[in-house]
Design an enzyme around this catalytic site. Structure first.
Site, PDB file in Angstrom:
ATOM      1  N   LYS A 116      47.593 -16.507  44.513  1.00  0.00           N
ATOM      2  CA  LYS A 116      48.917 -16.555  45.142  1.00  0.00           C
ATOM      3  C   LYS A 116      50.013 -15.876  44.314  1.00  0.00           C
ATOM      4  CE  LYS A 116      48.256 -20.276  48.409  1.00  0.00           C
ATOM      5  NZ  LYS A 116      48.681 -21.541  48.968  1.00  0.00           N
ATOM      6  N   LYS A 197      39.057 -16.338  52.455  1.00  0.00           N
ATOM      7  CA  LYS A 197      39.022 -17.548  53.284  1.00  0.00           C
ATOM      8  C   LYS A 197      40.097 -17.507  54.370  1.00  0.00           C
ATOM      9  CE  LYS A 197      42.154 -20.880  51.277  1.00  0.00           C
ATOM     10  NZ  LYS A 197      42.505 -22.263  51.408  1.00  0.00           N
ATOM     11  N   LYS A 200      45.906 -20.772  56.604  1.00  0.00           N
ATOM     12  CA  LYS A 200      46.850 -21.036  57.697  1.00  0.00           C
ATOM     13  C   LYS A 200      48.162 -20.273  57.577  1.00  0.00           C
ATOM     14  CE  LYS A 200      48.223 -25.528  55.755  1.00  0.00           C
ATOM     15  NZ  LYS A 200      48.338 -25.000  54.430  1.00  0.00           N
TER      16      LYS A 200
HETATM   17  N1  AQP Z   1      39.211 -21.743  55.134  1.00  0.00           N
HETATM   18  C1  AQP Z   1      39.034 -23.018  54.886  1.00  0.00           C
HETATM   19  N2  AQP Z   1      37.814 -23.584  55.022  1.00  0.00           N
HETATM   20  C2  AQP Z   1      37.626 -24.897  54.776  1.00  0.00           C
HETATM   21  N3  AQP Z   1      38.617 -25.733  54.392  1.00  0.00           N
HETATM   22  C3  AQP Z   1      39.846 -25.216  54.235  1.00  0.00           C
HETATM   23  N4  AQP Z   1      41.024 -25.742  53.878  1.00  0.00           N
HETATM   24  C4  AQP Z   1      41.964 -24.793  53.896  1.00  0.00           C
HETATM   25  N5  AQP Z   1      41.439 -23.621  54.265  1.00  0.00           N
HETATM   26  C5  AQP Z   1      40.126 -23.852  54.481  1.00  0.00           C
HETATM   27  C6  AQP Z   1      41.217 -27.152  53.563  1.00  0.00           C
HETATM   28  O1  AQP Z   1      42.360 -27.594  54.301  1.00  0.00           O
HETATM   29  C7  AQP Z   1      43.191 -28.367  53.457  1.00  0.00           C
HETATM   30  C8  AQP Z   1      44.514 -27.619  53.369  1.00  0.00           C
HETATM   31  O2  AQP Z   1      45.149 -27.813  52.218  1.00  0.00           O
HETATM   32  P1  AQP Z   1      46.474 -27.072  51.791  1.00  0.00           P
HETATM   33  O3  AQP Z   1      47.315 -26.696  52.913  1.00  0.00           O
HETATM   34  O4  AQP Z   1      47.127 -27.960  50.814  1.00  0.00           O
HETATM   35  O5  AQP Z   1      46.020 -25.837  50.994  1.00  0.00           O
HETATM   36  P2  AQP Z   1      45.187 -24.589  51.139  1.00  0.00           P
HETATM   37  O6  AQP Z   1      43.820 -24.881  50.668  1.00  0.00           O
HETATM   38  O7  AQP Z   1      45.952 -23.523  50.406  1.00  0.00           O
HETATM   39  O8  AQP Z   1      45.114 -24.244  52.678  1.00  0.00           O
HETATM   40  P3  AQP Z   1      45.402 -22.918  53.404  1.00  0.00           P
HETATM   41  O9  AQP Z   1      44.974 -23.054  54.818  1.00  0.00           O
HETATM   42  O10 AQP Z   1      44.842 -21.741  52.655  1.00  0.00           O
HETATM   43  O11 AQP Z   1      46.941 -22.886  53.358  1.00  0.00           O
HETATM   44  P4  AQP Z   1      47.983 -21.818  52.878  1.00  0.00           P
HETATM   45  O12 AQP Z   1      47.611 -20.541  53.562  1.00  0.00           O
HETATM   46  O13 AQP Z   1      49.272 -22.375  53.384  1.00  0.00           O
HETATM   47  O14 AQP Z   1      47.922 -21.767  51.410  1.00  0.00           O
HETATM   48  C9  AQP Z   1      42.457 -28.524  52.131  1.00  0.00           C
HETATM   49  O15 AQP Z   1      41.661 -29.687  52.151  1.00  0.00           O
HETATM   50  C10 AQP Z   1      41.576 -27.307  52.100  1.00  0.00           C
HETATM   51  O16 AQP Z   1      40.419 -27.501  51.313  1.00  0.00           O
END
Ligand code: AQP
Length: 334
Positions: A116, A197, A200
């Site tokens: 990031k 991955k 969101k």
């Molecule tokens: N691609 C993925 N596959 C499986 N699990 C996933 N998680 C996120 N992406 C995947 C799980 O969803 C939760 C989200 O946690 P978060 O929002 O605190 O952080 P993150 O992991 O950074 O999620 P994102 O979707 O990638 O968000 P952004 O883009 O906003 O940083 C966690 O339990 C994660 O494991």
């Protein structure tokens, strides 16, 4: 067994971007499946969301929308405590204490930080210390189990190290949490760039299937998803695009890879994609309809959050008082 006697399960998602099928498979689906067996706390971690730029009015809306999506996916406020992180000030207070038992070197090794902070001119301290706040979220409630996707494993290991270090230095204080990482679908990949991955907050919305995407959009995105050359529908690590879709199909249908291979034997990628799109639409249909009902009743969401904050506050205060006593702070006279 009463709620208090069950082991504590905690997890959270930061309100950034659009909740997607990666979050559903890696997190929400498992929360729902596990919620009857644990004393659950599910956080919307709005303080974590500040580590990347946010538009305040949109953040506010998204926080409420995420709570509604948790409930729409099956988190039951009667069984689980749903909490907006910023409603419980002890998260930030405990983080400050934990900062002093966490090392710069440890945080520098976090792959999420490396990803990031890449290509950013001024990296904010919050992005760097994000895992310490996550450790505080978990340790504050004496959590036993943390269901997360594989991407969060490293952060959870840090929370365990910090808990053990604190316990060794100041005597037994925190429960050392265990991760729960699903075997299949632990890491759902981007639809267009399957080497990374599904996230969101990806700017390219064609990379993600959002939980609130309409059926037409879901069909279109899956049709366009990158697959690899070949024609056989099967899970094969050398074919990341196709394998990602097969994983998704497997988790959502409950069928094994072998069953899927058999089902689509002699069929084309196009047939498989059509069936996958139908499956995703059917899984999301009740979620979306429940979501619309919940969003039409703002009072209900406020009530869920007020109850959650009250419950969490009581528990968080108990842990923080213990921590302050252990580290040698003078207790205020009440
Ligand atoms: N691609 C993925 N596959 C499986 N699990 C996933 N998680 C996120 N992406 C995947 C799980 O969803 C939760 C989200 O946690 P978060 O929002 O605190 O952080 P993150 O992991 O950074 O999620 P994102 O979707 O990638 O968000 P952004 O883009 O906003 O940083 C966690 O339990 C994660 O494991």
């Amino acid at each position: 067994m009463g709620k208090e006697q069950k082991p504590v399960m905690l997890s959270g998602i930061q309100p950034s971007g659009h909740l997607c099928i990666g979050n559903y498979i890696g997190a929400l689906k498992n929360w729902v499946e596990l919620q009857d067996n644990y004393d659950n706390i599910f956080l919307v971690v709005d303080m974590h969301a500040l580590t990347v730029p946010q538009v305040p009015a949109e953040l506010r809306k998204r926080c409420l929308s995420f709570v509604a999506q948790y409930i729409a996916c099956g988190i039951d406020p009667a069984k689980s405590t749903i909490v907006m992180q910023s409603h419980v000030p002890q998260h930030a207070e405990l983080m400050w204490v934990l900062n002093s038992v966490t090392y710069m070197g440890e945080l520098s090794r976090m792959t999420q930080f490396k990803d990031k902070s890449q290509n950013q001119k001024n990296v904010n301290i919050g992005l760097f210390s994000y895992p310490v706040l996550m450790a505080a979220d978990i340790l504050l409630y004496q959590t036993n189990l943390v269901p997360v996707g594989a991407d969060q494993k490293q952060h959870l290991e840090l929370a365990r190290d910090v808990a053990e270090r604190f316990n060794n230095r100041y005597s037994e204080t925190f429960v050392v949490p265990e991760p729960y990482i699903p075997k299949t679908g632990a890491r759902i990949m981007s639809l267009q760039e399957p080497a990374k991955k599904m996230s969101k907050s990806d700017d390219n919305l064609n990379n993600i299937l959002a939980l609130l995407d309409s059926p037409e959009v879901i069909v279109k995105k899956i049709k366009r998803a990158v697959t690899d050359s070949g024609s056989e529908v099967r899970y094969d690590e050398s074919k990341p695009g196709l394998s990602n879709l097969v994983s998704m199909y497997s988790v959502l249908s409950g069928e094994s890879f072998e069953e899927i291979e058999k089902r689509f034997s002699g069929k084309l990628y196009g047939d498989f994609k059509t069936d996958l799109a139908d499956l995703v639409v059917e899984v999301l249909r009740p979620v979306q309809s429940r979501y619309n009902e919940i969003m039409a009743d703002k009072g209900y969401l406020e009530e869920v959050l007020a109850t959650g904050a009250q419950d969490a506050y009581t528990r968080a205060r108990k842990t923080l008082s213990k921590v302050y006593r252990k580290i040698g702070f003078v207790a205020p006279k009440r």
